[in-house]
Design a protein around this motif. Sequence first.
Motif, PDB file in Angstrom:
ATOM      1  N   PHE A  80       0.826  -1.207   0.000  1.00  0.00           N
ATOM      2  CA  PHE A  80       0.000   0.000   0.000  1.00  0.00           C
ATOM      3  C   PHE A  80       0.860   1.256   0.000  1.00  0.00           C
ATOM      4  O   PHE A  80       0.407   2.318  -0.421  1.00  0.00           O
ATOM      5  CB  PHE A  80      -0.933  -0.007   1.218  1.00  0.00           C
ATOM      6  N   GLY A  81       2.087   1.135   0.481  1.00  0.00           N
ATOM      7  CA  GLY A  81       2.976   2.284   0.493  1.00  0.00           C
ATOM      8  C   GLY A  81       3.366   2.758  -0.887  1.00  0.00           C
ATOM      9  O   GLY A  81       3.840   3.885  -1.058  1.00  0.00           O
ATOM     10  N   VAL A  82       3.163   1.901  -1.905  1.00  0.00           N
ATOM     11  CA  VAL A  82       3.442   2.299  -3.288  1.00  0.00           C
ATOM     12  C   VAL A  82       2.413   3.311  -3.781  1.00  0.00           C
ATOM     13  O   VAL A  82       2.672   4.079  -4.706  1.00  0.00           O
ATOM     14  CB  VAL A  82       3.468   1.051  -4.199  1.00  0.00           C
ATOM     15  N   ASN A  83       1.260   3.317  -3.149  1.00  0.00           N
ATOM     16  CA  ASN A  83       0.170   4.213  -3.532  1.00  0.00           C
ATOM     17  C   ASN A  83       0.441   5.619  -2.985  1.00  0.00           C
ATOM     18  O   ASN A  83       0.464   5.810  -1.768  1.00  0.00           O
ATOM     19  CB  ASN A  83      -1.145   3.667  -2.975  1.00  0.00           C
ATOM     20  N   PRO A  84       0.633   6.616  -3.847  1.00  0.00           N
ATOM     21  CA  PRO A  84       0.911   7.979  -3.363  1.00  0.00           C
ATOM     22  C   PRO A  84      -0.213   8.544  -2.497  1.00  0.00           C
ATOM     23  O   PRO A  84       0.045   9.319  -1.575  1.00  0.00           O
ATOM     24  CB  PRO A  84       1.076   8.791  -4.648  1.00  0.00           C
ATOM     25  N   ALA A  85      -1.463   8.169  -2.795  1.00  0.00           N
ATOM     26  CA  ALA A  85      -2.594   8.696  -2.032  1.00  0.00           C
ATOM     27  C   ALA A  85      -2.483   8.361  -0.551  1.00  0.00           C
ATOM     28  O   ALA A  85      -2.945   9.127   0.306  1.00  0.00           O
ATOM     29  CB  ALA A  85      -3.909   8.151  -2.599  1.00  0.00           C
ATOM     30  N   VAL A  86      -1.868   7.223  -0.234  1.00  0.00           N
ATOM     31  CA  VAL A  86      -1.710   6.809   1.162  1.00  0.00           C
ATOM     32  C   VAL A  86      -0.938   7.853   1.944  1.00  0.00           C
ATOM     33  O   VAL A  86      -1.296   8.212   3.078  1.00  0.00           O
ATOM     34  CB  VAL A  86      -1.009   5.437   1.237  1.00  0.00           C
ATOM     35  N   HIS A  87       0.124   8.369   1.369  1.00  0.00           N
ATOM     36  CA  HIS A  87       0.984   9.326   2.074  1.00  0.00           C
ATOM     37  C   HIS A  87       0.317  10.690   2.199  1.00  0.00           C
ATOM     38  O   HIS A  87       0.455  11.361   3.233  1.00  0.00           O
ATOM     39  CB  HIS A  87       2.317   9.428   1.352  1.00  0.00           C
ATOM     40  N   TYR A  88      -0.418  11.107   1.158  1.00  0.00           N
ATOM     41  CA  TYR A  88      -1.146  12.368   1.263  1.00  0.00           C
ATOM     42  C   TYR A  88      -2.210  12.282   2.359  1.00  0.00           C
ATOM     43  O   TYR A  88      -2.400  13.233   3.133  1.00  0.00           O
ATOM     44  CB  TYR A  88      -1.804  12.715  -0.076  1.00  0.00           C
ATOM     45  N   MET A  89      -2.909  11.135   2.423  1.00  0.00           N
ATOM     46  CA  MET A  89      -3.933  10.957   3.446  1.00  0.00           C
ATOM     47  C   MET A  89      -3.323  10.910   4.839  1.00  0.00           C
ATOM     48  O   MET A  89      -3.890  11.450   5.794  1.00  0.00           O
ATOM     49  CB  MET A  89      -4.726   9.678   3.166  1.00  0.00           C
ATOM     50  N   GLU A  90      -2.173  10.262   4.959  1.00  0.00           N
ATOM     51  CA  GLU A  90      -1.508  10.190   6.256  1.00  0.00           C
ATOM     52  C   GLU A  90      -1.143  11.584   6.759  1.00  0.00           C
ATOM     53  O   GLU A  90      -1.305  11.899   7.939  1.00  0.00           O
ATOM     54  CB  GLU A  90      -0.245   9.332   6.142  1.00  0.00           C
ATOM     55  N   MET A 126       2.126  17.161  14.052  1.00  0.00           N
ATOM     56  CA  MET A 126       2.898  17.229  12.823  1.00  0.00           C
ATOM     57  C   MET A 126       2.934  15.861  12.142  1.00  0.00           C
ATOM     58  O   MET A 126       3.072  14.839  12.827  1.00  0.00           O
ATOM     59  CB  MET A 126       4.322  17.686  13.117  1.00  0.00           C
ATOM     60  N   PRO A 127       2.810  15.817  10.830  1.00  0.00           N
ATOM     61  CA  PRO A 127       2.952  14.529  10.122  1.00  0.00           C
ATOM     62  C   PRO A 127       4.379  14.033  10.212  1.00  0.00           C
ATOM     63  O   PRO A 127       5.321  14.805  10.460  1.00  0.00           O
ATOM     64  CB  PRO A 127       2.569  14.885   8.681  1.00  0.00           C
ATOM     65  N   SER A 128       4.560  12.746  10.010  1.00  0.00           N
ATOM     66  CA  SER A 128       5.893  12.163  10.112  1.00  0.00           C
ATOM     67  C   SER A 128       6.785  12.642   8.969  1.00  0.00           C
ATOM     68  O   SER A 128       6.299  12.950   7.874  1.00  0.00           O
ATOM     69  CB  SER A 128       5.797  10.635  10.092  1.00  0.00           C
ATOM     70  N   GLU A 129       8.068  12.699   9.223  1.00  0.00           N
ATOM     71  CA  GLU A 129       9.016  13.101   8.186  1.00  0.00           C
ATOM     72  C   GLU A 129       9.006  12.122   7.026  1.00  0.00           C
ATOM     73  O   GLU A 129       9.176  12.512   5.870  1.00  0.00           O
ATOM     74  CB  GLU A 129      10.423  13.203   8.783  1.00  0.00           C
ATOM     75  N   THR A 130       8.803  10.839   7.359  1.00  0.00           N
ATOM     76  CA  THR A 130       8.767   9.817   6.305  1.00  0.00           C
ATOM     77  C   THR A 130       7.637  10.083   5.319  1.00  0.00           C
ATOM     78  O   THR A 130       7.826  10.011   4.098  1.00  0.00           O
ATOM     79  CB  THR A 130       8.593   8.420   6.918  1.00  0.00           C
ATOM     80  N   ALA A 131       6.455  10.398   5.841  1.00  0.00           N
ATOM     81  CA  ALA A 131       5.310  10.670   4.970  1.00  0.00           C
ATOM     82  C   ALA A 131       5.562  11.911   4.121  1.00  0.00           C
ATOM     83  O   ALA A 131       5.230  11.934   2.930  1.00  0.00           O
ATOM     84  CB  ALA A 131       4.044  10.841   5.810  1.00  0.00           C
ATOM     85  N   LEU A 132       6.138  12.946   4.704  1.00  0.00           N
ATOM     86  CA  LEU A 132       6.417  14.181   3.966  1.00  0.00           C
ATOM     87  C   LEU A 132       7.439  13.941   2.859  1.00  0.00           C
ATOM     88  O   LEU A 132       7.278  14.429   1.734  1.00  0.00           O
ATOM     89  CB  LEU A 132       6.923  15.261   4.920  1.00  0.00           C
ATOM     90  N   ILE A 133       8.468  13.176   3.171  1.00  0.00           N
ATOM     91  CA  ILE A 133       9.507  12.897   2.174  1.00  0.00           C
ATOM     92  C   ILE A 133       8.951  12.058   1.036  1.00  0.00           C
ATOM     93  O   ILE A 133       9.172  12.353  -0.150  1.00  0.00           O
ATOM     94  CB  ILE A 133      10.716  12.201   2.829  1.00  0.00           C
ATOM     95  N   ARG A 134       8.212  11.006   1.376  1.00  0.00           N
ATOM     96  CA  ARG A 134       7.649  10.138   0.337  1.00  0.00           C
ATOM     97  C   ARG A 134       6.637  10.883  -0.527  1.00  0.00           C
ATOM     98  O   ARG A 134       6.627  10.711  -1.756  1.00  0.00           O
ATOM     99  CB  ARG A 134       6.992   8.917   0.988  1.00  0.00           C
TER     100      ARG A 134
END
Length: 278
Positions: free
Chosen positions: A222-232, A243-251
């Motif tokens: 599911f991490g391949v899906n860009p929408a997952v990170h925007y939603m996170e 604050m959102p995680s740095e990992t989510a922001l970077i991805r």
Amino acid sequence: KQKFKHFIKNFKSKGLNKIFIIEKIENEIKYFDFFKRILKRGFKKRYIKAPLKTALTVLCPLLLTALSTVLFSKKFEDSVEIYPLFFFCGEIIFLFLFGSAYSAMDAVKENAVYIKAAYMPKHLFVLSSVVQSAVLVIFFTVLALPIMLFTSAPFSSAVFLLPLLIALMFMFAFGFSLILAAYKPIIKRLRPIYLGFSVVWLMGSPVFYPMEMIPEKIRFIFGVNPAVHYMEIMRAICCGGGMPSETALIRASVYSLLVMLLGISVFKARENRFLLYV
């Protein structure tokens, strides 16, 4: 606009007019007035001349949020504290990513009369369509703030990251739209293919369910899906109050930049063939 022209003129006077990026900026500025005209025309066609369609576009996400709250809030109450806001955040992100590309798919064909009449940057038609779609996601993002108040969600300074999130989603949507717009004149059945893909995309996006319900063994898929990170990112800001995680922001940043560059590359490689199909 005048400042940009003066800036470029100074560069030329110094013998730097062969710099590629300066020439590209100059070309974009030259067609800025044309871009404003097609953007204004698009707004009138999409929102002003179709008020009923606009009203339904605004009301449907709210009705879906209410319906999903009734159906799923009890099921996920252990893992999701504020389900209406949780669903609303995921819903508006997916609708923008899906809807912007769906609307921009025919941007080239719909403006064939301009393309045949004279040379102009064809990506402006796609950009205009994505900008029109971005208005709705901005509206719904602002609407999320009173929903946060109504649901007693925690507020923090992280809300100032929402413009950055919108910018990242816009970059992704623009690149993705360029890819679809480049192939739509060639692949006549691309629209139903994309609709079928969107069903898989929706089920693979945590719009109405939390990521915690996905087994850890397959969660990386599911991490391949860009929408997952925007939603996170958005849920961390709106639902978690932090604050959102740095990992989510970077991805999210990497996905946005790569897809936009890929979209520009694909579109530029095929735009000279459009006259054969439109």
